[in-house]
Write an enzyme that holds these catalytic residues in place. Sequence first.
Site, PDB file in Angstrom:
ATOM      1  N   CYS A  94     -29.021 -22.731   9.944  1.00 53.05           N
ATOM      2  CA  CYS A  94     -30.054 -21.843  10.562  1.00 53.05           C
ATOM      3  C   CYS A  94     -31.377 -21.434  10.753  1.00 53.05           C
ATOM      4  O   CYS A  94     -31.494 -22.766  10.529  1.00 53.05           O
ATOM      5  CB  CYS A  94     -29.201 -20.109  10.032  1.00 53.05           C
TER       6      CYS A  94
ATOM      7  N   SER B  93     -35.848 -13.176  18.372  1.00 50.25           N
ATOM      8  CA  SER B  93     -34.718 -13.681  17.705  1.00 50.25           C
ATOM      9  C   SER B  93     -34.481 -14.269  18.875  1.00 50.25           C
ATOM     10  O   SER B  93     -34.513 -13.870  20.323  1.00 50.25           O
ATOM     11  CB  SER B  93     -33.793 -12.765  17.278  1.00 50.25           C
TER      12      SER B  93
ATOM     13  N   CYS C  22     -25.100 -18.126  14.284  1.00 47.89           N
ATOM     14  CA  CYS C  22     -24.569 -17.052  15.205  1.00 47.89           C
ATOM     15  C   CYS C  22     -24.007 -18.128  16.608  1.00 47.89           C
ATOM     16  O   CYS C  22     -24.909 -18.872  17.107  1.00 47.89           O
ATOM     17  CB  CYS C  22     -25.353 -15.941  15.454  1.00 47.89           C
TER      18      CYS C  22
END
Length: 616
Positions: free
Chosen positions: A122, A517, A195
Site C-alpha cells: 500500500c 489520494s 484498492c
Amino acid sequence: MPKYRSATTTHGRNMAGARALWRATGMTDADFGKPIIAVVNSFTQFVPGHVHLRDLGKLVAEQIEAAGGVAKEFNTIAVDDGIAMGHGGMLYSLPSRELIADSVEYMVNAHCADAMVCISNCDKITPGMLMASLRLNIPVIFVSGGPMEAGKTKLSDQLIKLDLVDAMIQGANPNVSDADSEQIERSACPTCGSCSGMFTANSMNCLTEALGLSQPGNGSLLATHADRKTLFINAGKRIVELTKRYYEQDDLSALPRNIAKKEAFENAMILDIAMGGSTNTVLHLLAAAQEGDVDFKMEDIDRLSRQVPHLCKVAPSTQKYHMEDVHRAGGVMGILGELDRAGLLNRNVNNILGLSLPETLAQYDVMLSQDEQVKSMYQAGPAGIRTTKAFSQDCRWPTLDTDREQGCIRSKAHAYSQDGGLAVLSGNLAQDGCIVKTAGVDEDNLVFSGPAKVYESQDDAVEAILGGKVVAGDVVIIRYEGPKGGPGMQEMLYPTSYLKSMGLGKACALITDGRFSGGTSGLSIGHVSPEAANGGIIGLVEEGDIVDINIPNREINLRVDEKTLAARREAQLARGDKAWTPKDRQRQVSFALRAYASLATSADKGAVRDKSKLGG
C-alpha cells in the site's frame, strides 16, 4: 570482490556471541557463510492490502533457503490511508514513509543482512522500502501483495463496478438513499489487496516494474489469484542468484542503484504519465531518487509530461476499467510495449531478471510474446468472491484485451489524449511547481479561472463544502497542509469527493500545498511548492482573489500585483514567530509529528528530510 556483509557477525572468534545468538534463531554451522537475506514483510490486520501477507514471508523464506541462502523475516508498519483519512490520523501517513525507510535501514544494517526481498503493497510502504533499498544499495527484489478485485453490484437493475472512492462519494451524496449507500459500501472493497483503481498503491507497484526492481505482473496481477504465488516463489529463488552475482562474481549490475538509474526513473515517470497514475508517485519518485543519488528532479518530470500521451485510463478517471482490466490488457509490460513502439522509452536499462528492456518486452509484452504461459498469466482474472486470502482462486478471462484502438491500453496513434495523464504547473502561485492529474480533469476545465475560497485546514474546507458555502466557479484553496505546515501533507480525498457529492466536481477547482489520494479526480492541483509554511505565495492568497489555471500552457497564477503581494508578505512577517502559520486552526500536533515537520522539505523535493539541517 565484495565480502558478504553478514560475515561481520558470523566469522571470527570475537563474534562467538553473535553466532551464539544466530544459533538461537535456528542457524547451524552449515549456515555460517551463506548469504543472510532479509525478508521485509509488512503484514498487518489493519490494512486490506496487507491482511493476506502473514504467510507470504514464510513462502519467500522457504525458497531462499532451498536456493542456498538464510532467510530472516521482519515486519514494518503499514498505514491504511483510506482508514486514516478524514481525521487526524492522516497526519501520520506520509511521515510513516520515512519511518519505514529508517526501520528497514536499522534492521538490515544492525544485523548486516546481505540482501532483501521487500513484500510491500500500500501507499507509503512501497515508497518507504524503495527509499531504503536505494539508500542501502544491496541486492533487492520487490514483490507486492497485489491489487484488490473491483467491487460489483446491481443498482436499479444495472451492474456497476465500484471501488473505495465510490463509497466515499455516495456516502456523502444527499441524492443517494441510505439503502443504496449501504449497498455500495458493502460492495466497494470485496477482497484483500490494494484498492482496485490506479490509486497510489497500485501506481507505485506498477512503477517498481518500470524501475526494474520487480517481476512482470507485479503491479497488476490480482492479490486473490493463484498465479500471484509464482511471483513470491520466483522472488525467493531469484534473490539468491542476485546476491551471489554481486558478492561472489563482483557483478555490480545486481545492485539497485545500477538497475534503478536515471534512465529507469525516467521510464517509470513516463509510465506514470501514460497510465494517469497517482500524483503521489511524483512525491515518492523524487524522494527515492534522492536516496539513490539519482539526478532526477521536478524539471525532468515537467519535460517528460510534455512528451508522453495518455495510453491507459483507469478508475478513478473512469469506472469502465480497474486494475484487473489493465492486467487483462497486458499490465505494465503492455503499456511499456506501446511506449517503446512510440520511441518514448530509454532502452538501455536492465532489471532483476538480468534482461534489457527489449528482451523483457519480447518475452512479456502480450503484443509480442510467443510464450503461452505469459499469455495465460495475463488472462488471470477476478472471481467475484469476498475473501481475505491470497491465491484463493484461479479464474481466467476467456481472451486477452489486445484492442489497442478502443481497449483499456491504447497505442500512441489511438491514445486517450496526446497529452499525458499528469502535468507540472508553475507560476507565481507555485514558483517551484505543483502537480495535477490531467487524466481526471474534464476537458472543459483545462483552462479555469475563479475567485478563491481560502481555508487553512482540510476540516474547514470540508465543513464549507458540505455547508453549501462553496459554489460553482470557486477555486478552493486549502493551505498549511504541506509536509511542514500540516504537518504530514494530508491527502485531500474527502474535499474532492464531497465536491462531487454536492454536484460541483466539474464546476470548481481545488488547490492545496497538501496532496491528493490516488483516488482523486477532477481539477485538483496539489503539491504547491513552496508550501505556505515555507513562505509560499499560497500563504498570501485572500478571499476573492482570482486564480488562473491553464493546463495546456502549464501555468497557475494568482491575479494579484507584486506590490500588493509585497504588502501582504510584510504583514505576515509582522506576526513574528506566528508568521507563515494558520491563524485560527485548532490542531493537536504530537512531538513525533513536530520532529518530522522540523526537517521536512516541500513537495518539489519529495517531502524528504532536509539533510542540510543535519550537516549532511
